[in-house]
Design a protein around this motif. Structure first.
Motif, short mmCIF file in Angstrom:
data_model
loop_
_atom_site.label_atom_id
_atom_site.label_comp_id
_atom_site.label_asym_id
_atom_site.label_seq_id
_atom_site.Cartn_x
_atom_site.Cartn_y
_atom_site.Cartn_z
N LEU A 2 0.26 -0.80 0.07
CA LEU A 2 0.03 -0.48 0.09
C LEU A 2 0.97 1.47 -0.14
N ASP A 3 1.45 1.37 -1.25
CA ASP A 3 1.92 2.76 -1.07
C ASP A 3 1.76 4.13 -0.66
N ALA A 4 0.31 4.60 -0.07
CA ALA A 4 -0.24 5.36 0.74
C ALA A 4 0.42 5.21 2.15
N LEU A 5 -0.11 3.96 2.44
CA LEU A 5 0.74 3.83 4.27
C LEU A 5 1.84 4.18 3.58
N THR A 6 2.90 3.48 3.04
CA THR A 6 4.14 3.64 3.25
C THR A 6 4.74 5.54 2.96
N ILE A 7 4.28 6.35 2.14
CA ILE A 7 4.22 7.62 1.88
C ILE A 7 3.84 7.91 3.83
N THR A 8 2.36 7.68 3.71
CA THR A 8 2.40 8.20 5.53
C THR A 8 3.09 7.93 6.65
N VAL A 41 3.54 6.95 15.28
CA VAL A 41 4.89 6.68 14.21
C VAL A 41 4.28 5.05 14.71
N THR A 42 4.90 4.20 15.61
CA THR A 42 4.84 3.40 16.04
C THR A 42 3.27 2.63 15.28
N VAL A 43 2.20 2.38 15.86
CA VAL A 43 1.14 2.64 15.43
C VAL A 43 0.76 2.20 13.65
N LEU A 44 0.93 3.29 13.26
CA LEU A 44 1.26 3.04 12.09
C LEU A 44 2.13 2.59 10.47
N ALA A 45 3.21 2.31 11.88
CA ALA A 45 4.43 1.15 11.35
C ALA A 45 3.55 -0.26 11.67
N LEU A 46 2.53 -0.62 12.50
CA LEU A 46 2.17 -1.41 13.09
C LEU A 46 0.79 -2.31 12.12
N ALA A 47 0.41 -0.79 11.64
CA ALA A 47 -0.68 -0.96 10.08
C ALA A 47 0.16 -1.54 9.70
N GLN A 48 1.71 -0.55 9.29
CA GLN A 48 2.14 -1.34 7.77
C GLN A 48 2.68 -3.16 7.57
#
Length: 119
Positions: A2-8, A41-48
């Motif tokens: 998911l490119d959008a999540l990687t950019i986020t 930021v950690t939650v975003l990395a977990l989502a990824q």
């Protein structure tokens, strides 16, 4: 992936790096609000990580191999929490600098994850 999540995740990590880098320049240790930023930021990395594992389970195949991809996902997840722990140990400007460096490392890992997936 998911490119959008990687950019986020990358943008959030770089924003955290700038924020903590500014605190280091001002000779300040990490504060509670920095830890809130690290948690986001950690939650975003977990989502990824979850999205990456789901993509693998659905039959997606990274160009450089699933093992390398999963190892990078796990490394990305633990980069900021490891820096947060070190900033608790070092309660000076160097703790803030450590978090800033860890956030930059996370942004670089995101670029590498994008390349591994085949972006």
């Amino acid at each position: 992936m998911l490119d959008a999540l990687t950019i986020t995740v990358s943008v959030a990590a770089l924003a955290l790096a700038a924020w903590c880098g500014l605190a280091a320049l001002r000779d300040q240790p990490t504060k509670d609000w920095h830890f809130i930023g690290m948690a986001v930021v950690t939650v975003l990395a977990l989502a990824q990580l979850v999205v990456g594992v789901v993509k693998l389970a659905d039959g997606g195949e990274p160009h450089e191999g699933a093992t390398t991809f999963v190892v990078y996902l796990i490394g990305a997840l633990f980069t900021v929490p490891a820096a947060a722990f070190l900033s608790l140990v070092e309660r000076s400007r160097w703790g803030s600098a450590t978090v800033a460096a860890g956030a930059v490392v996370l942004a670089v890992l995101e670029v590498r994850l994008y390349d591994i997936w085949g972006g």
